[in-house]
Every structure is written in C-alpha cells, then in structure tokens.
Design an enzyme around this catalytic site. Structure first.
Site: not given
Ligand code: GDP
Ligand code: IMO
Ligand code: MG
Length: 429
Positions: A420, A13, A40-41, A129, A16, A38, A18, A337, A230
């Site tokens: 952002g 999270d 969520g981008h 997840t 990536k 698992n 973005k 962020k 991840q």
């Molecule tokens: P990923 O799994 O690495 O793609 O990240 P996620 O999408 O799960 O989580 C990142 C969260 O932060 C999402 O809700 C994005 O919309 C948000 N986000 C990404 N970059 C920024 C940033 O620079 N600032 C803020 N406030 N939010 C961001």
């Molecule tokens: P992205 O790509 C954050 C975490 C789960 C748990 C552990 C094992 O969005 O960054 P799993 O479902 O693989 O058996 O879970 O890894 N986890 C993540 N945490 N971002 C993810 O993906 C994750 N994918 C798995 O919360 O702790």
């Molecule tokens: Mg994510």
C-alpha cells in the site's frame, strides 16, 4: 562506513520515494545523485501525501540530513515550490537540506528547448516530462552549464543571459512559438521572473562541496543512503535508447553523482513493482494493451506523479529485471505494489523473449527498435486483500509462491514487500 544505494529496476515510479522514507530512520544522510524534476517521488503518512521532485525523500525525518548531489540538476522554480509545499505542512526543509555547489541549473530556456525538440520529433518523440532535463544535461556535457555555486558570483546574470540568448536563437531557428507556450501554467516571462525569485531562496540554503561532506561523513561512521531517480531501463547508456533519460540511473551513477569512490559503495537495494509500468514512449515487451493492462492501471492508480499522464501497464519482465540486477549489482530486492494484484485470478511473469524466430534470455541491441515477444510463466493470484498484512506469516501462500519464484529466477533475495502507499504498509521478510 560504506554508502548504500536505492534505485529503480524498471522504467521509474517503482515506489522509490516510499521505500526511502521507510528506510530513512536507519540513515544519517539521504543523498540524491542524479536526475532532476523529471522525478516524482511519493511519500504518504498520517493521511498526508507529498510528491518530491528534487528534494530527497528523507526530508520527513528531522534527524536525517538530505543532500542534493552534484549529479542532480535543479530547476529553482520547481525546487522553490517543493520548499513552499513542505513549509505549508510545517516542515522546514532548510534545517536539514544541503545542496552541492556543483549541481547544475535548469534554465527556463532549457524547458523551452525540451518542448522545441519534442515538437520537432513529431511521432518519434521521447515522451519527455518536458522539465528541461535533456537540454540541461547537454549543456553540462558541452561545458556551457551554470551551477548552483555560480548564483552568488558577480557574472551570474551575464552568463545566464548569454546562455538564454543562445537557447532562444536555437528555438527561433525551429520556428517554435514560445510566447504562447505555458510552463507550469505560466508564460515564459512570468516563469523566468519566478525562477529568479526562487534563486533568492536558494541563497539562504546551505551550499556545500558535497563530495567532501559525504566522504568525511563516511569516514566518521555516518550512514549514507543514495537515492536514485528514474529507473535502470531509462539509463542513458543501458536503457531503451533513445527512449531514455539523460543521466546514468544505475549504481555507477552514484560514484559520479556524489563523488563516492566505487570501493565505498555498500548494499544496493533494487526496487521493482510486482508488475511493470512505463510512462512516455519506447519499447515495453510485456505491455498489456488490453483489459488486464487497464485493470493494472485502475487498481494501481497508474498516473504519472510528475505529469499526470496515464502509465502504460503490463506484467513483470524477468529478463529485464535480471538485466537491471546485473548492471547494478543488486544485493537486496524490494517488491512494491503487490496489493495491486489482489483481485487477479492469474499473475504472469515474462521469462524469455521470442525474437527472430528464436527464444532468447537477454535483451538484444535491436530491442530499442523491434518488438520482442515475451513468453510467460503463469501463477495463481491470491485473490484477497493484503493491504493490512505486516507479518510475513500472514501472507497468502500464492504471494509467498510468487516471491519465491522471482527469487529463484533472479537469484537475489526479496527483503521487503510493499502492500500500500502508506509508510506503514510494508512486510519485512
Ligand atoms: P517513485 O518515483 O519510484 O518514487 O514512485 P512514484 O511515487 O512516482 O509512484 C509510485 C506510486 O505508487 C505512488 O503513487 C505511491 O504512493 C504508490 N505506492 C508506492 N508503494 C505502493 C504500494 O505498495 N501499493 C500501492 N497501492 N501504491 C504504492
Ligand atoms: P521517477 O524518479 C518515470 C521518462 C519520461 C520519458 C523519459 C525521458 O519518478 O521514477 P525526461 O523528462 O527525462 O526527458 O524523460 O523518461 N521519465 C520517467 N518515467 N519516472 C520517472 O522518474 C521519470 N523520469 C523520466 O516519461 O519517457
Ligand atoms: Mg515517480
């Protein structure tokens, strides 16, 4: 050409999705190499927000081809929902999406197994997840898995049923009541029905030998960006085992997950948050279970993109960041962020740990089981709104100082700072 790589340096999270979306116009091909739903981008633009689980984050640029590589595992149900959601927003993913025939399938019973094992672990649960990741990768390595290329073969249903029955015998032996367990709000029977309906959709998507496709593309001077899921600290081998995911999330995973030889890997872009989060169980030395942690969660809206769970929050951990940079050979850093720290008077960064009465600057084996006590370096916050800054000359001095401090500690330049969630909110340094 060589393939560039973008991956997370923390516990996932990092933003990536973005950053891939921001970089996509520079690439002909975006390819996912590991993980499954698992992930969520999140991608935001034009007041719209999309969360992708299986489909690469380059899908919003009609000129870019998106590849789901052999290292990825696919749940047809979830994948089908992603396609539907994109279609509802006038994006026909089918036009520029290719799937490896060697990518493995997540069966509905893999999800039941995940739930069974987690329930059996009780307090020691991973905090998965529950998307069936561990069980599906287990079947892959145990050589029992079903692959995307199998779905058109005459024996597909027979093989599916054999594997399903085997899974159900295990689930029954644990006494897990799967009849009353809901999968994304559906009973097992309904989920399975929709899973098969989604298989039909996959039949209309182009399936390829992605290793040939990617290598031929590189030979023809096409640019490729491999998108990680991840983060490094969730890597099966190098993460905080057993609180990890079941794939290699590090740069080495690109070679196995796409069939790219090591010599053809180019730049490695490492993404990290200006602080740190983790969702699920496991060690997190710089975690702040206090007002500061809650403030990070509130300001950063730190709730999981895939499960909605509140993310654990804490300060940047430079020892862990250096470890991730070492494992991946990161050549450029992207900090995300930064805006979340806008109102903090002081910002902290963990620089070493106190462990067993000594100060250490590495992550010991014991880190998975015993508490490391971080030692912090404190910096001044900028206490102003940076969400609309795009020109580095307009950055507050304290933000520049924070970045310079990180660069000096880890010895890799920061190329971009995200301020952002929107595509436009980025400072190129
Ligand atoms: P990923 O799994 O690495 O793609 O990240 P996620 O999408 O799960 O989580 C990142 C969260 O932060 C999402 O809700 C994005 O919309 C948000 N986000 C990404 N970059 C920024 C940033 O620079 N600032 C803020 N406030 N939010 C961001
Ligand atoms: P992205 O790509 C954050 C975490 C789960 C748990 C552990 C094992 O969005 O960054 P799993 O479902 O693989 O058996 O879970 O890894 N986890 C993540 N945490 N971002 C993810 O993906 C994750 N994918 C798995 O919360 O702790
Ligand atoms: Mg994510």
């Amino acid at each position: 050409m060589k393939a560039d790589v973008l991956l997370g340096l923390q516990w996932g999270d990092e933003g990536k999705g973005k950053i891939v979306d921001v970089l996509t116009p520079q690439y002909d091909i975006i390819a996912r190499f590991q993980g499954g739903p698992n992930a969520g981008h999140t991608i935001e633009f034009d007041n719209k927000k999309f969360i992708l689980h299986t489909i690469p984050s380059g899908i919003f640029n009609p000129g870019t081809i998106n590849v789901i590589g052999n290292g990825v595992i696919i749940d047809p149900f979830i994948f089908g929902k992603e396609l539907e959601n994109l279609k509802a927003n006038n994006i026909n993913a089918e036009n520029n999406l290719l799937i490896s025939k060697k990518a493995h399938l997540i069966l509905p019973t893999h999800r039941l197994l995940d739930a069974t094992y987690e329930a059996a672990k009780g307090k020691a649960k991973i905090g998965s997840t529950l998307k069936g990741i561990g069980p599906a990768y287990t079947d892959k390595t145990a050589r029992n898995g079903l692959r995307i290329g199998n779905i058109i073969r005459v024996d597909f249903l027979k093989k599916f049923n054999e594997l399903k029955e085997k899974h159900l015998r295990i689930i029954d032996s644990y006494g897990f009541d799967y009849h009353n367990y809901l999968l994304d709000g559906l009973t097992f029977k309904d989920y399975e029905e929709q899973w098969f309906a989604a298989i039909e959709k996959i039949k209309s998507i182009q399936k390829i030998n992605s290793e040939y496709f990617i290598n031929q593309s590189l030979n023809n001077n096409k640019s490729v960006l491999a998108e990680g899921a991840q983060g490094t600290l969730l890597d099966l081998d190098f993460g905080t085992y057993p609180f990890v995911t079941s794939s290699n999330t590090i740069a080495a995973g690109v070679c196995a997950g796409l069939g790219i030889p090591p010599g053809k890997v180019g730049e490695i872009y490492g993404i990290f948050k200006a602080y740190c989060t983790r969702v699920g169980s496991g060690p997190f030395p710089t975690e702040q279970e206090n007002k500061e942690g809650q403030k990070l969660r509130d300001e950063g809206n730190e709730y999981g993109s895939t499960t909605g769970r509140p993310r654990r929050c804490g300060w940047l951990d430079l020892t862990a960041l250096k470890y991730s940079i070492m494992l991946n050979g990161v050549t450029l850093l992207f900090m995300t962020k930064a805006d979340v720290l806008n109102s903090f008077e002081k910002i902290k960064a963990g620089i070493k740990y106190k462990f067993g009465g000594k100060f250490i600057d590495h992550i010991p084996f014991e880190a998975s089981y015993e508490k490391l006590e971080p030692v912090y370096h404190e910096l001044d916050g900028w206490q102003s709104d940076i969400n609309n800054v795009t020109n580095p000359d307009n950055m507050p001095q304290q933000l520049t100082d924070y970045i310079k401090y990180i660069e000096k500690e880890v010895n890799v330049p920061v190329a971009m700072v995200s301020v952002g969630a929107d595509r436009s909110q980025i400072i190129k340094l």
